[in-house]
Structure formats: C-alpha cells, structure tokens
Design a protein around this motif. Structure first.
Motif, PDB file in Angstrom:
ATOM      1  N   HIS A  74      20.634  52.008   8.757  1.00 36.27           N
ATOM      2  CA  HIS A  74      21.799  52.612   8.089  1.00 36.27           C
ATOM      3  C   HIS A  74      22.752  53.685   8.965  1.00 36.27           C
ATOM      4  O   HIS A  74      23.925  53.306   9.035  1.00 36.27           O
ATOM      5  N   ILE A  75      21.938  54.358   9.806  1.00 36.46           N
ATOM      6  CA  ILE A  75      22.670  55.414  10.549  1.00 36.46           C
ATOM      7  C   ILE A  75      23.392  54.939  11.888  1.00 36.46           C
ATOM      8  O   ILE A  75      24.515  55.190  12.348  1.00 36.46           O
ATOM      9  N   TYR A  76      22.553  53.938  12.390  1.00 35.24           N
ATOM     10  CA  TYR A  76      22.871  53.376  13.718  1.00 35.24           C
ATOM     11  C   TYR A  76      24.119  52.744  13.925  1.00 35.24           C
ATOM     12  O   TYR A  76      24.808  53.067  14.868  1.00 35.24           O
ATOM     13  N   PRO A  77      24.717  51.931  13.013  1.00 34.31           N
ATOM     14  CA  PRO A  77      25.887  51.493  12.964  1.00 34.31           C
ATOM     15  C   PRO A  77      26.895  52.481  12.892  1.00 34.31           C
ATOM     16  O   PRO A  77      27.923  52.153  13.338  1.00 34.31           O
ATOM     17  N   GLU A  78      26.741  53.538  12.108  1.00 30.51           N
ATOM     18  CA  GLU A  78      27.760  54.557  12.029  1.00 30.51           C
ATOM     19  C   GLU A  78      28.096  55.345  13.497  1.00 30.51           C
ATOM     20  O   GLU A  78      29.244  55.457  13.771  1.00 30.51           O
ATOM     21  N   ILE A  79      26.809  55.713  13.900  1.00 30.83           N
ATOM     22  CA  ILE A  79      26.986  56.482  15.136  1.00 30.83           C
ATOM     23  C   ILE A  79      27.707  55.563  16.456  1.00 30.83           C
ATOM     24  O   ILE A  79      28.271  56.062  17.164  1.00 30.83           O
ATOM     25  N   LYS A  80      27.364  54.224  16.393  1.00 33.65           N
ATOM     26  CA  LYS A  80      27.779  53.396  17.500  1.00 33.65           C
ATOM     27  C   LYS A  80      29.283  53.200  17.392  1.00 33.65           C
ATOM     28  O   LYS A  80      29.825  52.674  18.369  1.00 33.65           O
ATOM     29  N   LYS A  81      29.861  53.396  16.103  1.00 29.04           N
ATOM     30  CA  LYS A  81      31.185  53.455  16.174  1.00 29.04           C
ATOM     31  C   LYS A  81      32.156  54.489  17.118  1.00 29.04           C
ATOM     32  O   LYS A  81      33.068  53.915  17.712  1.00 29.04           O
ATOM     33  N   ASP A  82      31.443  55.501  17.388  1.00 29.99           N
ATOM     34  CA  ASP A  82      31.896  56.561  18.127  1.00 29.99           C
ATOM     35  C   ASP A  82      31.268  56.375  19.583  1.00 29.99           C
ATOM     36  O   ASP A  82      31.762  56.798  20.621  1.00 29.99           O
ATOM     37  N   PHE A  83      29.973  55.982  19.528  1.00 28.09           N
ATOM     38  CA  PHE A  83      29.287  55.641  20.764  1.00 28.09           C
ATOM     39  C   PHE A  83      28.805  54.424  21.135  1.00 28.09           C
ATOM     40  O   PHE A  83      27.693  53.969  21.056  1.00 28.09           O
ATOM     41  N   PRO A  84      29.817  53.450  21.298  1.00 22.85           N
ATOM     42  CA  PRO A  84      29.442  52.029  21.206  1.00 22.85           C
ATOM     43  C   PRO A  84      28.527  51.719  22.370  1.00 22.85           C
ATOM     44  O   PRO A  84      28.621  52.333  23.435  1.00 22.85           O
ATOM     45  N   PRO A  85      27.635  50.818  22.494  1.00 24.50           N
ATOM     46  CA  PRO A  85      26.710  50.507  23.228  1.00 24.50           C
ATOM     47  C   PRO A  85      27.437  49.850  24.451  1.00 24.50           C
ATOM     48  O   PRO A  85      28.322  49.035  24.353  1.00 24.50           O
ATOM     49  N   THR A  86      26.960  50.175  25.401  1.00 29.92           N
ATOM     50  CA  THR A  86      27.433  49.856  26.951  1.00 29.92           C
ATOM     51  C   THR A  86      26.435  49.246  27.934  1.00 29.92           C
ATOM     52  O   THR A  86      25.191  50.028  27.733  1.00 29.92           O
ATOM     53  N   PRO A  87      26.531  48.331  28.646  1.00 31.81           N
ATOM     54  CA  PRO A  87      25.486  47.887  29.665  1.00 31.81           C
ATOM     55  C   PRO A  87      25.321  49.056  30.996  1.00 31.81           C
ATOM     56  O   PRO A  87      26.111  49.620  31.181  1.00 31.81           O
ATOM     57  N   TYR A  88      23.996  49.505  31.220  1.00 38.03           N
ATOM     58  CA  TYR A  88      23.930  50.454  32.327  1.00 38.03           C
ATOM     59  C   TYR A  88      24.614  49.608  33.411  1.00 38.03           C
ATOM     60  O   TYR A  88      24.716  48.250  33.702  1.00 38.03           O
TER      61      TYR A  88
END
Length: 212
Positions: A74-88
């Motif tokens: 539930h929380i992960y999608p909320e956080i990744k709006k501001d900190f989107p996943p990026t490849p190393y």
C-alpha cells in the motif's frame, strides 16, 4: 578477469533498481503507520536483515508476514511517486552487453511481483530475463530451485546481490556470488559474508561477469 560465466542471476532492488532511499522511506512510513519511532538511514543499513521479517521483528515483534505485505504494497506506490525507481547508472547497458554475449539472465527478488514487472518494463528490460522469481520472503529455497530446475552448471552461474543474505544463499546453492556496494548493506557487512567477488562500481562488476 573472465570467469566464462553463462548464467547471471540478479537481485533486483539494490542491484539493478537503485532504490535504497525509496526503500528506506517506505520503511519509515510503515513504522509511522504501525506507531513505532522512525530510524536513521545509517541505522536502516546497519540493521537490515533478510528474510526481511527478521528486520521488522527488531522493531515490531508481533508483526506477521501478511500484515507486512499489505502495508508495504500500500505504501510503496505512494512513496515512489516522489522517489520513482531508476536503474543504477549503467546497469541497463551492462545487462544488454550480457545478452550480446549470450548470457542467460534471471532475477530472484523479494519485491512484489506486479511492482517488479512494471519496473522491468519501465527500464526497457521486458525481454531480458529468462525467468523472474519474485514475491518471495526467503530466497534460499527459491534460488536453489531455480538452479536445479534450469539445470544451471554451478561453475558457470553467479548470484549478484547487495546484502549478506544473498551472498549466503548463493553459496549454499553452490554457485558463485558477487556483492555490490551500492545497495543496502555496507561494504563491511558484505565482506563479512565473504562473497567470491565484491564490486564497488559497474566497471568492477563488468570485469566479473562479461567475457573479455
């Protein structure tokens, strides 16, 4: 260095997905949700354990796995709006170089499968992996089964992770291991796990897994 490796098994978060900060923020949001004090980034890296419920039980001894999964997803999608996943940086190019050398690639990850598959596609890696094993709590059985079911030759197979747990399960599966220092565990913790190889940057990882 060339090991003539054919089979490359990656952890996802902390190796390909450069999401250490995102994970840290998700965990602190979960701690707020469950009413326990948040922790520093340094403490997060120091105390993180896998299987991941070993970590949570240090702070939330009564938390069960199903409850953790519900809260995290539930929380992960909320956080990744501001900190989107990026490849190393550079890792996508390295993966494509592996494919150009006919390496067979796999993922073994605790990440929630729908989230991981979306990130794989976002990174342009949809068809890169022969098999993706995800949504698992303990990687030991999953990794062993992957090696056995795909008849992977131990001497030609390596598991790349960013935590001591991944090094441990790789060695128990009888395959080579490499730790990367850009993920959750510090170099000191990875060294204590005694991986076969330790990569501080992409060039060092490339030297291990690509044929030269």
């Amino acid at each position: 260095m060339s090991l003539s490796l054919k089979n490359i098994i990656f952890d996802w978060s902390g190796v390909i997905n450069d999401n250490q900060v995102t994970t840290f923020r998700v965990i602190n949001k979960m701690f707020q949700h469950f009413g326990v004090p948040t922790i520093s980034h340094e403490e997060f890296r120091r105390e993180w354990e896998q299987p991941f419920m070993l970590f949570y039980h240090k702070y939330l001894p009564d938390l069960d796995l199903a409850e953790e999964i519900r809260a995290y997803n539930h929380i992960y999608p909320e956080i990744k709006k501001d900190f989107p996943p990026t490849p190393y940086p550079g890792i996508v190019g390295l993966i494509k170089s592996c494919l150009n050398q006919a390496k067979v690639l796999y993922i073994v990850s605790s990440d929630y499968r729908p989230h991981l598959l979306g990130e794989v596609e976002d990174f342009g890696l949809k068809d890169a992996f022969n098999e993706i094993v995800a949504s698992i709590h303990d990687k030991q059985a999953a990794l062993r089964n992957l090696v056995i079911n795909n008849k992977l030759a131990p001497g030609q197979t390596i598991f790349i992770g960013d935590t001591a747990h991944e090094i441990d399960v790789g060695k128990k599966a009888g395959i080579k291991t490499a730790g990367v220092t850009w993920g959750i565990h510090t170099e000191e913790r990875l060294k204590r796990a005694q991986p076969h190889y330790l990569a501080h940057n992409l060039s060092e990882l490339e030297a291990v897994i690509l044929d030269h």
